[in-house]
Design a protein around this motif. Structure first.
Motif, PDB file in Angstrom:
ATOM      1  N   THR A  80       0.714  -1.227   0.089  1.00  0.00           N
ATOM      2  CA  THR A  80       0.176  -0.003  -0.068  1.00  0.00           C
ATOM      3  C   THR A  80       0.820   1.370   0.136  1.00  0.00           C
ATOM      4  OG1 THR A  80      -0.242  -0.260   2.527  1.00  0.00           O
ATOM      5  CG2 THR A  80      -2.153  -1.059   1.139  1.00  0.00           C
ATOM      6  N   LEU A  81       2.104   1.259   0.173  1.00  0.00           N
ATOM      7  CA  LEU A  81       2.909   2.410  -0.014  1.00  0.00           C
ATOM      8  C   LEU A  81       3.235   2.700  -1.616  1.00  0.00           C
ATOM      9  CD1 LEU A  81       5.686   1.348   2.304  1.00  0.00           C
ATOM     10  CD2 LEU A  81       4.058   2.919   2.954  1.00  0.00           C
ATOM     11  N   ALA A  82       2.543   1.655  -2.416  1.00  0.00           N
ATOM     12  CA  ALA A  82       2.990   2.013  -3.840  1.00  0.00           C
ATOM     13  C   ALA A  82       1.622   1.983  -4.698  1.00  0.00           C
ATOM     14  CB  ALA A  82       3.830   1.111  -4.470  1.00  0.00           C
ATOM     15  N   VAL A  83       0.709   0.832  -4.093  1.00  0.00           N
ATOM     16  CA  VAL A  83      -0.489   0.870  -4.973  1.00  0.00           C
ATOM     17  C   VAL A  83      -1.745   1.019  -4.023  1.00  0.00           C
ATOM     18  CG1 VAL A  83       0.531  -0.874  -6.481  1.00  0.00           C
ATOM     19  CG2 VAL A  83      -0.485  -1.665  -4.241  1.00  0.00           C
ATOM     20  N   GLU A  84      -3.008   1.114  -4.598  1.00  0.00           N
ATOM     21  CA  GLU A  84      -4.223   1.057  -3.785  1.00  0.00           C
ATOM     22  C   GLU A  84      -4.431   0.244  -3.047  1.00  0.00           C
ATOM     23  OE1 GLU A  84      -7.185   1.766  -6.926  1.00  0.00           O
ATOM     24  OE2 GLU A  84      -6.445   3.863  -7.359  1.00  0.00           O
ATOM     25  N   PRO A  85      -5.286   0.417  -1.990  1.00  0.00           N
ATOM     26  CA  PRO A  85      -5.163  -0.843  -0.738  1.00  0.00           C
ATOM     27  C   PRO A  85      -6.002  -2.121  -1.600  1.00  0.00           C
ATOM     28  CG  PRO A  85      -6.556   1.161  -0.281  1.00  0.00           C
ATOM     29  CD  PRO A  85      -5.692   1.684  -1.409  1.00  0.00           C
ATOM     30  N   ARG A  86      -6.959  -1.874  -2.164  1.00  0.00           N
ATOM     31  CA  ARG A  86      -7.837  -3.072  -2.892  1.00  0.00           C
ATOM     32  C   ARG A  86      -6.840  -3.779  -3.882  1.00  0.00           C
ATOM     33  NH1 ARG A  86     -12.023   0.933  -2.594  1.00  0.00           N
ATOM     34  NH2 ARG A  86     -13.629   0.107  -1.137  1.00  0.00           N
ATOM     35  N   VAL A  87      -5.916  -3.126  -4.461  1.00  0.00           N
ATOM     36  CA  VAL A  87      -4.979  -3.801  -5.486  1.00  0.00           C
ATOM     37  C   VAL A  87      -4.036  -4.571  -4.619  1.00  0.00           C
ATOM     38  CG1 VAL A  87      -3.111  -3.494  -7.057  1.00  0.00           C
ATOM     39  CG2 VAL A  87      -5.252  -1.905  -7.295  1.00  0.00           C
TER      40      VAL A  87
END
Length: 247
Positions: A37-44
């Motif tokens: 989640t530091l780099a992508v959306e949480p659901r991803v």
């Protein structure tokens, strides 16, 4: 971010998260989701971790054995957990990302605090069914929102004073039985796309490689010291996600 970049990022993260699980026996979802989640959306991030969670915990349960006995003991927790996860995923499909960040951060903070210092009072057998229902429901809500439900599970099992081998067996079983409906819920809501599912399937390989490496080097490390350092890192990551959810 394209599939190649997602796989490269996920492979690095899941290799580390798998090694952590192999070394200290906990933390695959917490480590991987908090880092992703530091780099992508949480659901991803949750979608990428789904199949590694299913496979690694299914493998853990299979290796431990005693599946039938564990199911008879924890069927109520598992049933409530699975049902609430499916319901939560359905109801939260349109929830803003900041809510997911907040739920994920709180889950990781709670997970870290429970494993670091929290003394859980003993729970008598006569309250077991009630406790399984309550903790299963709380775990289901956290799991459906954040993909992490280790803290309520650990609190319950610690309060029941289960032996070490049963603890490992039960945690693997309950994470496995929770990750299956979580995966189904993400599929039904269109959150686990064909592209993400393919990347998630490929990420099983670095996860198992990391797990094997972690298990191999476990005897050479001060396990308790490493575990505590790791949990403080989780605590920091969780608090940062809470910050992102609030501000």
């Amino acid at each position: 971010m394209g599939p190649v970049e997602l796989f490269a990022l996920g492979a690095a993260v899941l290799l580390v998260a798998g090694a952590i699980k192999g070394m200290v026996g906990i933390g695959l979802p917490a480590a991987s989701i908090s880092l992703l989640t530091l780099a992508v959306e949480p659901r991803v991030a949750i979608a990428l971790v789904l199949l590694p969670m299913v496979v690694s915990n299914g493998w853990q349960v299979w290796q431990m054995g005693g599946i039938g006995l564990a199911l008879r003991r924890y069927w109520l927790f598992a049933a409530v957990l699975a049902g609430v996860i499916l319901l939560t995923v359905a109801l939260s499909a349109t929830v803003p990302d900041r809510v997911i960040f907040l739920a994920t951060g709180l889950s990781i903070v709670l997970f870290s605090a429970v494993n670091l210092r929290f003394e859980v009072p003993e729970l008598g057998l006569r309250f077991d069914r009630l406790a399984q229902g309550v903790f299963g429901a709380v775990a289901g809500v956290l799991g459906g929102l954040s993909g992490i439900w280790g803290a309520p599970m650990v609190i319950y099992l610690t309060a029941r004073r289960v032996p070490k081998d049963e603890f490992v067996r039960a945690t693997g079983l309950l994470i496995f039985l929770g990750s299956v409906p979580l995966t189904l819920g993400y599929l039904r809501q269109g959150l686990l796309t064909a592209e993400l599912a393919a990347v998630s399937a490929l990420l099983v390989v670095p996860t198992l490689i990391g797990f094997t490496i972690g298990a191999h080097v476990r005897g050479r490390l001060s396990n308790d010291g490493f575990r505590r350092l790791l949990l403080y890192v989780f605590l920091f990551l969780g608090l940062n996600l809470v910050r992102k959810g609030v501000w």
